[in-house]
Design an enzyme around this catalytic site. Structure first.
Site, mmCIF file in Angstrom:
data_model
loop_
_atom_site.group_PDB
_atom_site.id
_atom_site.type_symbol
_atom_site.label_atom_id
_atom_site.label_comp_id
_atom_site.label_asym_id
_atom_site.label_seq_id
_atom_site.Cartn_x
_atom_site.Cartn_y
_atom_site.Cartn_z
ATOM 1 N N SER A 4 0.848 -1.192 0.000
ATOM 2 C CA SER A 4 0.000 0.000 0.000
ATOM 3 C C SER A 4 0.881 1.239 0.000
ATOM 4 O O SER A 4 1.984 1.226 0.573
ATOM 5 C CB SER A 4 -0.898 0.021 1.242
ATOM 6 N N TYR A 12 -1.653 1.051 10.724
ATOM 7 C CA TYR A 12 -1.779 0.310 9.461
ATOM 8 C C TYR A 12 -0.590 0.595 8.553
ATOM 9 O O TYR A 12 0.014 -0.321 7.983
ATOM 10 C CB TYR A 12 -3.082 0.722 8.778
#
Length: 251
Positions: A144, A157
């Site tokens: 990501s 995250y």
């Protein structure tokens, strides 16, 4: 075996209910992929995903897999590879977590890290060794852009994805020349059930766009894929913004 254009005949998805992974499977099935393994916790969602891909003409099998149980990974994945060569492993499991809650509940934050990083390290190494043993194959890791630089709004995250990204790059270097190809995919904000209700970030994309990027990356034998491609330039700039300025940006 993969064809001359890099499209796999057989595919193992770790995180078999992932919307991005399933979009990728659909795209590959329309090209060449004929056998698909969906590895995930048993659930109605897993059964539904399997039935959907079967309807597209693939031979679909499911296997019980838990990212949070690394002690089981060798046995579970070993059974899959024992059934025949796997041309591509797509590591697609992960959780977003809830930043506000997780900051105040360390156990919840640890669960995010264990799923996104520890579980991925375990499953990635087991898969890589199996691919190396058979002498060919691709390991595609869904990373990501959140891992490129920690943001106040999702640093738990983001830090887990940063670790995953670094691990996958290092693994790719370790496997260079062995016949195993490692490709890191860095999407931005993807419109899925996981992000439903969240404010969209600029350059938001879809599972189908990520699937196209994966296919293109396989054909080109890319090592890193950004989705959309413009994020490469955006993140290159953001990486060099002074921290005192970065922390005040609305990101």
């Amino acid at each position: 075996m993969k064809d001359a254009f890099g499209i796999p005949q057989s595919l193992l998805i770790l995180g078999g209910t992932s919307e991005i992974a399933l979009a990728t499977a659909r795209r590959l099935i329309t090209r060449r992929t004929r056998t698909v393994w969906l590895a995930a916790r048993p659930s109605p969602a897993l059964d539904k995903a399997a039935a959907h891909l079967k309807a597209l003409g693939a031979d679909v099998r499911t296997v019980a897999f838990d990212a949070l149980d690394p002690d089981s990974h060798e046995a579970v994945l070993g059974k899959v590879f024992a059934e025949g060569d796997i041309d591509m492993v797509l590591l697609a499991f992960g959780v977003l977590g809830n930043q506000a809650r997780d900051e105040n509940e360390p156990a919840a934050a640890v669960r995010v890290a264990q799923t996104n990083y520890t579980g991925a390290v375990s499953a990635g190494l087991v898969s890589a060794r199996a691919l190396q043993t058979q002498g060919h194959g691709s390991l595609v890791v869904l990373s990501s852009v959140a891992g490129e630089r920690a943001r106040r709004s999702n640093f738990i995250y983001g830090s887990s994805k940063a670790g995953l990204d670094a691990f996958a790059q290092g693994l790719g270097d370790a496997l260079y020349g062995t016949g195993v190809h490692v490709m890191v995919v860095r999407p931005g904000f993807v419109r899925t059930r996981m992000t439903a209700g969240m404010t969209e970030a600029p350059l938001a994309t879809t599972p189908e766009a990520v699937a196209l990027a994966v296919e293109t990356g396989l054909r080109r034998r890319s090592e890193t894929v950004w989705v959309p491609g413009a994020l490469r330039l955006v993140m290159a700039a953001l990486r060099h913004v002074p921290r005192s300025v970065f922390r005040r940006l609305p990101v």
